[in-house]
Each structure stands twice: as C-alpha cells, then as structure tokens.
Write a protein that holds these residues in place. Sequence first.
Motif, PDB file in Angstrom:
ATOM      1  N   TRP A 124       0.841  -1.212   0.000  1.00  0.00           N
ATOM      2  CA  TRP A 124       0.000   0.000   0.000  1.00  0.00           C
ATOM      3  C   TRP A 124       0.873   1.259   0.000  1.00  0.00           C
ATOM      4  CZ3 TRP A 124      -3.955  -1.637   4.394  1.00  0.00           C
ATOM      5  CH2 TRP A 124      -4.831  -2.606   3.868  1.00  0.00           C
ATOM      6  N   ILE A 125       1.946   1.232   0.795  1.00  0.00           N
ATOM      7  CA  ILE A 125       2.819   2.415   0.838  1.00  0.00           C
ATOM      8  C   ILE A 125       3.474   2.616  -0.534  1.00  0.00           C
ATOM      9  CG2 ILE A 125       4.935   3.401   1.850  1.00  0.00           C
ATOM     10  CD1 ILE A 125       4.094   2.148   4.518  1.00  0.00           C
ATOM     11  N   ALA A 126       3.893   1.517  -1.171  1.00  0.00           N
ATOM     12  CA  ALA A 126       4.467   1.624  -2.521  1.00  0.00           C
ATOM     13  C   ALA A 126       3.449   2.286  -3.451  1.00  0.00           C
ATOM     14  CB  ALA A 126       4.869   0.251  -3.042  1.00  0.00           C
ATOM     15  N   SER A 127       2.186   1.926  -3.285  1.00  0.00           N
ATOM     16  CA  SER A 127       1.158   2.496  -4.153  1.00  0.00           C
ATOM     17  C   SER A 127       0.959   3.988  -3.845  1.00  0.00           C
ATOM     18  CB  SER A 127      -0.119   1.672  -3.978  1.00  0.00           C
ATOM     19  OG  SER A 127      -1.253   2.447  -4.107  1.00  0.00           O
ATOM     20  N   ILE A 128       1.024   4.366  -2.562  1.00  0.00           N
ATOM     21  CA  ILE A 128       0.925   5.795  -2.217  1.00  0.00           C
ATOM     22  C   ILE A 128       2.083   6.564  -2.863  1.00  0.00           C
ATOM     23  CG2 ILE A 128       1.118   7.470  -0.306  1.00  0.00           C
ATOM     24  CD1 ILE A 128      -0.205   5.288   1.503  1.00  0.00           C
ATOM     25  N   LEU A 129       3.262   5.954  -2.865  1.00  0.00           N
ATOM     26  CA  LEU A 129       4.452   6.641  -3.381  1.00  0.00           C
ATOM     27  C   LEU A 129       4.535   6.587  -4.904  1.00  0.00           C
ATOM     28  CD1 LEU A 129       7.069   5.280  -0.786  1.00  0.00           C
ATOM     29  CD2 LEU A 129       5.900   7.490  -0.755  1.00  0.00           C
ATOM     30  N   GLY A 130       3.701   5.751  -5.517  1.00  0.00           N
ATOM     31  CA  GLY A 130       3.719   5.625  -6.978  1.00  0.00           C
ATOM     32  C   GLY A 130       4.774   4.661  -7.480  1.00  0.00           C
ATOM     33  N   PRO A 132       6.483   0.864  -8.359  1.00  0.00           N
ATOM     34  CA  PRO A 132       5.889  -0.328  -8.970  1.00  0.00           C
ATOM     35  C   PRO A 132       5.287  -1.246  -7.894  1.00  0.00           C
ATOM     36  CG  PRO A 132       8.184  -0.023  -9.671  1.00  0.00           C
ATOM     37  CD  PRO A 132       7.911   1.012  -8.645  1.00  0.00           C
ATOM     38  N   ALA A 133       4.255  -1.988  -8.274  1.00  0.00           N
ATOM     39  CA  ALA A 133       3.590  -2.879  -7.309  1.00  0.00           C
ATOM     40  C   ALA A 133       4.548  -3.957  -6.809  1.00  0.00           C
ATOM     41  CB  ALA A 133       2.362  -3.511  -7.961  1.00  0.00           C
ATOM     42  N   GLU A 285       8.122   8.415  -8.460  1.00  0.00           N
ATOM     43  CA  GLU A 285       7.778   7.048  -8.868  1.00  0.00           C
ATOM     44  C   GLU A 285       8.930   6.369  -9.607  1.00  0.00           C
ATOM     45  OE1 GLU A 285       6.525   9.846 -10.077  1.00  0.00           O
ATOM     46  OE2 GLU A 285       7.007   9.766 -12.210  1.00  0.00           O
ATOM     47  N   ARG A 286       9.931   7.160 -10.035  1.00  0.00           N
ATOM     48  CA  ARG A 286      11.070   6.561 -10.737  1.00  0.00           C
ATOM     49  C   ARG A 286      12.290   6.392  -9.836  1.00  0.00           C
ATOM     50  NH1 ARG A 286      12.465   9.952 -15.524  1.00  0.00           N
ATOM     51  NH2 ARG A 286      11.141  11.602 -14.713  1.00  0.00           N
ATOM     52  N   ALA A 307      11.140   1.836   4.429  1.00  0.00           N
ATOM     53  CA  ALA A 307      12.151   1.869   3.360  1.00  0.00           C
ATOM     54  C   ALA A 307      11.621   1.035   2.205  1.00  0.00           C
ATOM     55  CB  ALA A 307      13.476   1.291   3.857  1.00  0.00           C
ATOM     56  N   LEU A 308      11.607   1.628   1.023  1.00  0.00           N
ATOM     57  CA  LEU A 308      11.086   0.949  -0.174  1.00  0.00           C
ATOM     58  C   LEU A 308      12.164   0.926  -1.250  1.00  0.00           C
ATOM     59  CD1 LEU A 308       7.895   0.220  -0.470  1.00  0.00           C
ATOM     60  CD2 LEU A 308       8.418   1.835   1.343  1.00  0.00           C
ATOM     61  N   VAL A 309      12.250  -0.194  -1.946  1.00  0.00           N
ATOM     62  CA  VAL A 309      13.220  -0.313  -3.040  1.00  0.00           C
ATOM     63  C   VAL A 309      12.464  -0.842  -4.258  1.00  0.00           C
ATOM     64  CG1 VAL A 309      15.309  -1.494  -3.832  1.00  0.00           C
ATOM     65  CG2 VAL A 309      15.169  -0.673  -1.477  1.00  0.00           C
ATOM     66  N   SER A 310      12.639  -0.174  -5.390  1.00  0.00           N
ATOM     67  CA  SER A 310      11.810  -0.495  -6.562  1.00  0.00           C
ATOM     68  C   SER A 310      12.079  -1.881  -7.126  1.00  0.00           C
ATOM     69  CB  SER A 310      12.053   0.530  -7.666  1.00  0.00           C
ATOM     70  OG  SER A 310      11.510   1.746  -7.263  1.00  0.00           O
ATOM     71  N   GLU A 311      13.355  -2.234  -7.223  1.00  0.00           N
ATOM     72  CA  GLU A 311      13.661  -3.499  -7.898  1.00  0.00           C
ATOM     73  C   GLU A 311      13.655  -4.650  -6.901  1.00  0.00           C
ATOM     74  OE1 GLU A 311      17.302  -5.572 -10.361  1.00  0.00           O
ATOM     75  OE2 GLU A 311      17.267  -3.400 -10.234  1.00  0.00           O
TER      76      GLU A 311
END
Length: 479
Positions: A124-130, A132-133, A285-286, A307-311
């Motif tokens: 959900w936080i990833a989605s708030i931040l834009g 990737p799922a 988001e990038r 802490a979120l990491v895209s890959e």
Amino acid sequence: MSELEFDLDPEDLRRLGRRVADMVADQRASLPDRPVFGKLADRAALLDEPLPQTGLPVDAVLDLVRERILPFAFGNSHPRFFAFINATADPVGTAADTLASAMNSNCWGGDHAAIHVEAVVVRWIASILGLPATAEGLLTSGGSMANFTALATARRAVSPAVREDGFGSTEPFAVYVSDEVHNCVDKAIDLLGIGWKQMRKIPTDDRFRMRMDLLREAIAADRRAGLRPAIVVGNAGTVNTGAIDPLGEIADLCAREGLWFHADGAYGAMARISPRMAPLFDGLERADSVAADPHKWLYVPYEAGAALVSEPGRMADAFRRPAPYLVHDPDSPVAGPVSFNERGPELSRSFKALKVWMGLKRHGRSGYAAAVEHDVAMARFLADEVKARPDFELMAEPVLSIVAFRYRPRNGPADEDGLARLNRRIVNRLVGSGAFFLAPTLLKGRTAMRTAIVNFRTTEDDLRALVDEAARAGQALLA
Ligand SMILES: Cc1ncc(COP(=O)(O)O)c(C=O)c1O
C-alpha cells in the motif's frame, strides 16, 4: 502475590485494560488545557530512583504513571504543537499498538498474520508513493533508519564487493545530496563507510531546491577526477522548509548517468496520498529507493518509518545472511511470504504494521488526503497571516506544511545577529510559557521560527494566536 505471578487472569487483565483506556482518554481530552510542552515537574523522582528490589501492585504502578509520567509528554498531540516534524497521533494507532503488543509478534518472518499485514502495508505504501507494485520494503523505526536501510541497499547495488571485501578495499564512489538534506543521511553515509569526503552537498536555489546545474557540474567534475559518481539523494520535502527537489529531473539524470536515485520522503512523500498534492512529487515514482515515514503524515504513533526499493531482490542482496537457526526450508510449515530480516539489519522486530494497516483501513486514501490537505491549508493560512503583518517576514513560501518566518519589527534590531537572538528568545518564551511549541532553524544563515503543521487538531485560531503571541513576546523582549 507470588513473585512468579506474572500472568493476570482475564478478569484482572480486563480491569487493568479499562483503567489504561480511561487514562488514555483522559490524557488526550485534557491535552488542550495543558501546557503544550509538558516539562517534567520533578526530574529527580524519575532520574535518581534506585532499582526497585520488590514489586508493587499493578494499580500502584499505574498511579505512578498517571502522576509522574503521563502529564509530561513532549506535547505533539496538542493542537498548538508545531515543532520539528512530530505529528499528532491518531488514537486508532494507540489502540493498534495495544493490540499489537498483546500479540507480541516477532516480525522477522514466518507464516503468521503480522507478516502478511506488513507485506500488504508495504504494498500500500508503494502504491501511495507511486512505486511499482513489485517494489519491496519494510517498516523501520523511522525515517533515519529508512534512509540508512535504503542507502545500504544502494551501496550494495553500486559496489557489490563491499559486503565481502569491506569498504577500504573497494573503489570509492561519490554520493550527491543537497545542502538541505536531513542529517540522518550524513549519518548513514558515515555508518555505511562511504565517508563524508565522498558526499557532495549541492547548493540549493532560492526556494531551497537542489540546483540541477550544480549537480551536473559536480558529477562531471568527479568523473574528470576519476571518482565514480554513484548515488543521488533527492528530497521529497526537506526538513527545514518542505522544499521538493526537481525529482523528475533527478530521475532523468540518474537514468542517463547510470546512478542510483534515492529519495528522502520521510517528511513529504506520504502527502502523495492526496491526488491534489501528488503532482508535486512527479519523478518520485522513478526512484530506485524511497524513505517514508508513516509516523509523520499517516499520524501513526511512534515508531513507524518505511524503506522501499523499486527493484525486487535488491534488499535481500544487501541483507540476506542465512543462518542454520532460522527458517530457510520452503517446505517448513513455518515458512512465510517474506523474511523481513533479509530486508534490513534487524532480526527481532515489533508489529509496527498493525497501526499503519488499521489507520489505512479506518481512514482510507480519502481520509488521509483530507487530513494532509488540512495541514497544507493551515500552513498557507499561517503564511498569509505572517505576510499580512508588517512586523513579520515570511522566510520561505510553504510548499507542504512548514512555515518559516521571523519577527522583524521597526523598533527591533536590523542586523542578522540581533534578529537571530530576538527570534530565538521569542521561541524560548513561547515554548517556556507552555502556550506553543515551535522550534528555530537556520535558512541560508538566517534564523527563522519554524512551524511544521502535521496536526489535524490545529485550527486557524491556533495559528492566529501564535502570531499574536509571538508579536507580544517580541515587544516584551524589546522593552
Ligand atoms: C526529510 C527528513 N528526513 C529524515 C528524517 C528523520 O526521520 P525520523 O525522525 O523518523 O528518523 C526527517 C525527520 O523529520 C525528515 O524530515
């Protein structure tokens, strides 16, 4: 009562819980009538007490809490608390913390509810931040640990040998931050062994945003000097003024130059939950990684960062360290969906996700968007109020919910030192009187009074009163 009687029977526990619930409700209801900053009345009673040799009945312990501890909170659920970026707590989160504590889940991994709740909260936080799922992440104690964890992941990505060889034996690389970056990033650069000499503090423009021309120059200069540019940290809301760096341009530059783009969104990024605010964060988001802080703009009680990491896989690459005493057998009935100990430095971890989950279930995106927009509107109101008064100077137009201003009356000092002294004394007087809690800061060398409104309890009346009182305090000090 036997010395080993730690357990309470359900009736006693219910009675204890009701007393605690009453104390919680009384504390919250009485806050607006108390001094904002609940300075401790008798420090020695707490500080100097020797180790208790025998126990007390639990009611007596609660009496002590009610008298000696509960009234002396820092004040950050008071409508007139604006210091640092300490948010007002959502009472739903207070209830959640009690329930999480009752479950006493250890959230390193395994197949139990808390792990699934944290996994969905991260999504959900990833989605708030834009993001990737498929982005991965975990909850941390706060923004500082979120930045540290994300930058540790970045360090491993840009310098893969560092885990085995240690930092001294690997090729040094450069990290680029703005001169408005939070000091927790400086700390992370130190603790990760990157070293401050490899950290370039890029000057900001007159709106406190990283200057892209100077960032490009610094990267080119490092390349010319043979030092490898590796990571750029962009601010998604600086601690001082809420300035948002040109995140889209940083994302473009990092893509072009092959650099890791980390965004510190501890203060600001959660504001992206509001569709109205979201465009301010274009480019976030990038990011390869983002630090966010539910204990700021999701109003959950301390502590909860993220802490979120895209890959996917990057965090495990930085933190995975199998051990025979943990669970790695996929056929084990205990094996769960995520091993959070493989996404950060900690093994034992509390169930912080429940308060975030309950908050998001209770308020939804729309509820939080309204609360964030309220705080932003309050900041706008305060900025306009300051601008309308000739004795005050607005020092930074609010972008989010921070307003920096100073008192500068005609009969006051004209020099920077004198103004700094006067404004710091005004802040001390307001905080010391218990009327308001705000904090001073420095903006390009000039002292400002700084209010951060992450406080759904604050009204326009509170802010008008703040400016009135600051003027009164200023005139009293000048007299
Ligand atoms: C931009 C920014 N980064 C990092 C932090 C540190 O977060 P925490 O206090 O949750 O460790 C803050 C705190 O205010 C912040 O505003």
